[in-house]
Scaffold this motif. Sequence first.
Motif, PDB file in Angstrom:
ATOM      1  N   ASN A  10      35.788  -9.352  18.664  1.00 59.02           N
ATOM      2  CA  ASN A  10      35.484  -8.457  20.233  1.00 59.02           C
ATOM      3  C   ASN A  10      37.152  -6.914  19.276  1.00 59.02           C
ATOM      4  OD1 ASN A  10      36.232  -8.230  23.059  1.00 59.02           O
ATOM      5  ND2 ASN A  10      38.224  -9.655  22.987  1.00 59.02           N
ATOM      6  N   SER A  11      36.296  -6.724  18.671  1.00 56.79           N
ATOM      7  CA  SER A  11      37.503  -5.142  18.755  1.00 56.79           C
ATOM      8  C   SER A  11      36.722  -3.928  18.660  1.00 56.79           C
ATOM      9  CB  SER A  11      38.245  -5.896  17.189  1.00 56.79           C
ATOM     10  OG  SER A  11      36.697  -5.178  16.178  1.00 56.79           O
ATOM     11  N   GLY A  12      37.360  -2.666  18.826  1.00 49.45           N
ATOM     12  CA  GLY A  12      37.486  -1.719  19.207  1.00 49.45           C
ATOM     13  C   GLY A  12      36.308  -0.680  19.854  1.00 49.45           C
ATOM     14  N   ARG A  13      36.246   0.236  20.039  1.00 51.29           N
ATOM     15  CA  ARG A  13      35.347   0.678  21.351  1.00 51.29           C
ATOM     16  C   ARG A  13      33.715   0.222  21.368  1.00 51.29           C
ATOM     17  NH1 ARG A  13      38.868   6.201  23.035  1.00 51.29           N
ATOM     18  NH2 ARG A  13      40.854   5.260  23.352  1.00 51.29           N
ATOM     19  N   ILE A  14      33.404  -0.942  22.209  1.00 49.30           N
ATOM     20  CA  ILE A  14      31.909  -0.476  22.111  1.00 49.30           C
ATOM     21  C   ILE A  14      31.559  -0.817  23.718  1.00 49.30           C
ATOM     22  CG2 ILE A  14      30.248  -2.293  21.896  1.00 49.30           C
ATOM     23  CD1 ILE A  14      31.708  -0.985  18.861  1.00 49.30           C
ATOM     24  N   SER A  15      30.455   0.097  24.009  1.00 50.99           N
ATOM     25  CA  SER A  15      29.274   0.459  25.145  1.00 50.99           C
ATOM     26  C   SER A  15      29.575  -1.336  26.040  1.00 50.99           C
ATOM     27  CB  SER A  15      28.784   1.326  25.487  1.00 50.99           C
ATOM     28  OG  SER A  15      27.496   0.361  24.938  1.00 50.99           O
ATOM     29  N   GLN A  16      29.628  -1.614  27.562  1.00 49.34           N
ATOM     30  CA  GLN A  16      29.209  -2.943  27.931  1.00 49.34           C
ATOM     31  C   GLN A  16      27.637  -3.109  27.277  1.00 49.34           C
ATOM     32  OE1 GLN A  16      31.455  -5.167  28.960  1.00 49.34           O
ATOM     33  NE2 GLN A  16      29.827  -6.544  29.027  1.00 49.34           N
ATOM     34  N   GLU A  17      26.867  -2.088  27.670  1.00 50.33           N
ATOM     35  CA  GLU A  17      25.464  -1.829  27.336  1.00 50.33           C
ATOM     36  C   GLU A  17      24.925  -2.410  25.867  1.00 50.33           C
ATOM     37  OE1 GLU A  17      21.369  -0.979  25.528  1.00 50.33           O
ATOM     38  OE2 GLU A  17      23.473   0.226  24.984  1.00 50.33           O
ATOM     39  N   THR A  18      25.907  -1.648  24.998  1.00 54.31           N
ATOM     40  CA  THR A  18      25.845  -2.003  23.355  1.00 54.31           C
ATOM     41  C   THR A  18      26.395  -3.635  22.486  1.00 54.31           C
ATOM     42  OG1 THR A  18      26.536  -0.124  22.953  1.00 54.31           O
ATOM     43  CG2 THR A  18      26.154  -1.798  20.878  1.00 54.31           C
ATOM     44  N   ARG A  19      27.204  -4.152  23.793  1.00 54.11           N
ATOM     45  CA  ARG A  19      27.960  -5.668  23.834  1.00 54.11           C
ATOM     46  C   ARG A  19      27.457  -6.062  23.963  1.00 54.11           C
ATOM     47  NH1 ARG A  19      32.768  -6.808  22.618  1.00 54.11           N
ATOM     48  NH2 ARG A  19      34.055  -4.519  23.166  1.00 54.11           N
ATOM     49  N   GLU A  20      26.208  -6.556  25.458  1.00 53.53           N
ATOM     50  CA  GLU A  20      25.531  -7.208  25.571  1.00 53.53           C
ATOM     51  C   GLU A  20      23.985  -7.608  24.897  1.00 53.53           C
ATOM     52  OE1 GLU A  20      24.762  -5.897  29.789  1.00 53.53           O
ATOM     53  OE2 GLU A  20      26.391  -6.802  30.492  1.00 53.53           O
ATOM     54  N   ARG A  21      23.648  -5.851  24.128  1.00 50.58           N
ATOM     55  CA  ARG A  21      22.326  -6.017  23.261  1.00 50.58           C
ATOM     56  C   ARG A  21      22.351  -7.117  22.392  1.00 50.58           C
ATOM     57  NH1 ARG A  21      21.839  -0.598  23.524  1.00 50.58           N
ATOM     58  NH2 ARG A  21      22.176  -0.397  21.155  1.00 50.58           N
ATOM     59  N   VAL A  22      24.301  -6.633  21.986  1.00 50.30           N
ATOM     60  CA  VAL A  22      24.645  -7.445  20.343  1.00 50.30           C
ATOM     61  C   VAL A  22      24.557  -9.024  20.688  1.00 50.30           C
ATOM     62  CG1 VAL A  22      26.450  -7.673  18.635  1.00 50.30           C
ATOM     63  CG2 VAL A  22      25.329  -5.347  19.623  1.00 50.30           C
ATOM     64  N   LEU A  23      25.199  -8.932  21.736  1.00 49.25           N
ATOM     65  CA  LEU A  23      25.363 -10.871  22.124  1.00 49.25           C
ATOM     66  C   LEU A  23      24.226 -11.391  22.338  1.00 49.25           C
ATOM     67  CD1 LEU A  23      28.375 -10.909  24.384  1.00 49.25           C
ATOM     68  CD2 LEU A  23      28.459 -11.195  22.070  1.00 49.25           C
ATOM     69  N   LYS A  24      23.359 -10.155  23.481  1.00 45.02           N
ATOM     70  CA  LYS A  24      22.065 -11.345  23.091  1.00 45.02           C
ATOM     71  C   LYS A  24      20.976 -11.007  22.298  1.00 45.02           C
ATOM     72  CE  LYS A  24      17.739 -10.615  26.153  1.00 45.02           C
ATOM     73  NZ  LYS A  24      16.637 -11.323  24.593  1.00 45.02           N
ATOM     74  N   ALA A  25      20.968 -10.434  21.208  1.00 41.42           N
ATOM     75  CA  ALA A  25      19.931 -10.660  19.497  1.00 41.42           C
ATOM     76  C   ALA A  25      20.722 -11.579  18.657  1.00 41.42           C
ATOM     77  CB  ALA A  25      20.839  -8.745  18.989  1.00 41.42           C
ATOM     78  N   ALA A  26      22.277 -11.928  19.178  1.00 38.22           N
ATOM     79  CA  ALA A  26      22.595 -13.167  18.281  1.00 38.22           C
ATOM     80  C   ALA A  26      22.777 -14.041  18.633  1.00 38.22           C
ATOM     81  CB  ALA A  26      24.104 -13.014  17.855  1.00 38.22           C
ATOM     82  N   LYS A  27      22.772 -14.262  20.038  1.00 36.58           N
ATOM     83  CA  LYS A  27      21.915 -15.052  20.594  1.00 36.58           C
ATOM     84  C   LYS A  27      20.966 -15.749  20.459  1.00 36.58           C
ATOM     85  CE  LYS A  27      22.028 -17.687  25.529  1.00 36.58           C
ATOM     86  NZ  LYS A  27      21.884 -17.127  27.255  1.00 36.58           N
ATOM     87  N   ASP A  28      19.914 -14.720  20.665  1.00 40.62           N
ATOM     88  CA  ASP A  28      18.200 -14.838  19.719  1.00 40.62           C
ATOM     89  C   ASP A  28      17.734 -15.672  18.872  1.00 40.62           C
ATOM     90  OD1 ASP A  28      17.947 -13.969  23.501  1.00 40.62           O
ATOM     91  OD2 ASP A  28      16.722 -11.987  22.125  1.00 40.62           O
TER      92      ASP A  28
END
Length: 337
Positions: free
Chosen positions: A28-46
Amino acid sequence: MEQASVTIADVARLAGVSKVTVSKTLNNSGRISQETRERVLKAAKDLGYTVNYAARSLRGGRTNLLGMVVPELISPYFTDVARAAAEAASRVGLDVGVFTTSRDQKREQERIGMLQSGLADGLLIVVPSDSASFLVSLEKSKIPVVLINHFGAKTHLPTVCADNYHGARAAVEHLLSLGHERIGFVTGAKESTQAQERLRAFKDTLGARGLLDPTLIAEGNFTQRRGFEAGQDLLNHALPPTAIFAASDATAFGVIDAIKDRGLRIPDDISVVGFDDVLAASQIHPTLTTVSHPIEDMNSTAVRLICEMLDGESHKDTLIEFPSSLVVRESTGPRKA
């Protein structure tokens, strides 16, 4: 893919981003776009990826976890404190792990030692044991430590608390204003410095009026069960009180049970006051007159201090005290003629 074999590289590959981006997203650090954040979190969850906090700590990184040590969670007050801390931490991207001590000093030290070993970035200790030597050892902690509601031995550790003494005085003066002169008191746990402050205020306020009767002080431990037993003891007194002040709302609930068990009415026959203003205090019948602590403000401040200390600020000898306030409800009324 088995969870044990999932790495940041796997998450990055599935999300189509760099490992740095995954790390920033999960931290939860740095400037990450919401779209990228959601894609990363979904990948981690999957992939079933979970953060290895121990490994992160060994690498000198942050776990984004705050450890909170409380005496117990049976009391609705400590439950409210833990909830408020978790909400305050969540607003700044942190989690809170709650550990109980069962009011055992040795267990408290074990829990704190475990959290200091790398599991947590900072420590919130609620009503710590009143041990000067233990507090000195905490001052040497490698991670930030903030005390919540500590009123005992002097310490350089930053402390956030809510006024107990004047809140308790306000409760007793409220009963005196209603004409009550024989006022009983059910104490809190012996080892609690909060309980000691509330008892001191009770004694001082009645003592100044020449109305203190030590035989109307019953031992409690902040629990509803002991409140019921102490309430019975006070009602069995040769000259029972016309009002009872309990050191916690949970204790007051037990006192109310004891009064109703005798077929007495509240507040027509006897008045009751609690302390803490937990959620149930406004929901029982009759609603409970009590002393309110600003739990949300206290925990938000404690989390803020931890974050500032993690960023290099010093809060040595910081003491922030919030006022308490009397909340008058249905459980108190004029002394019965």
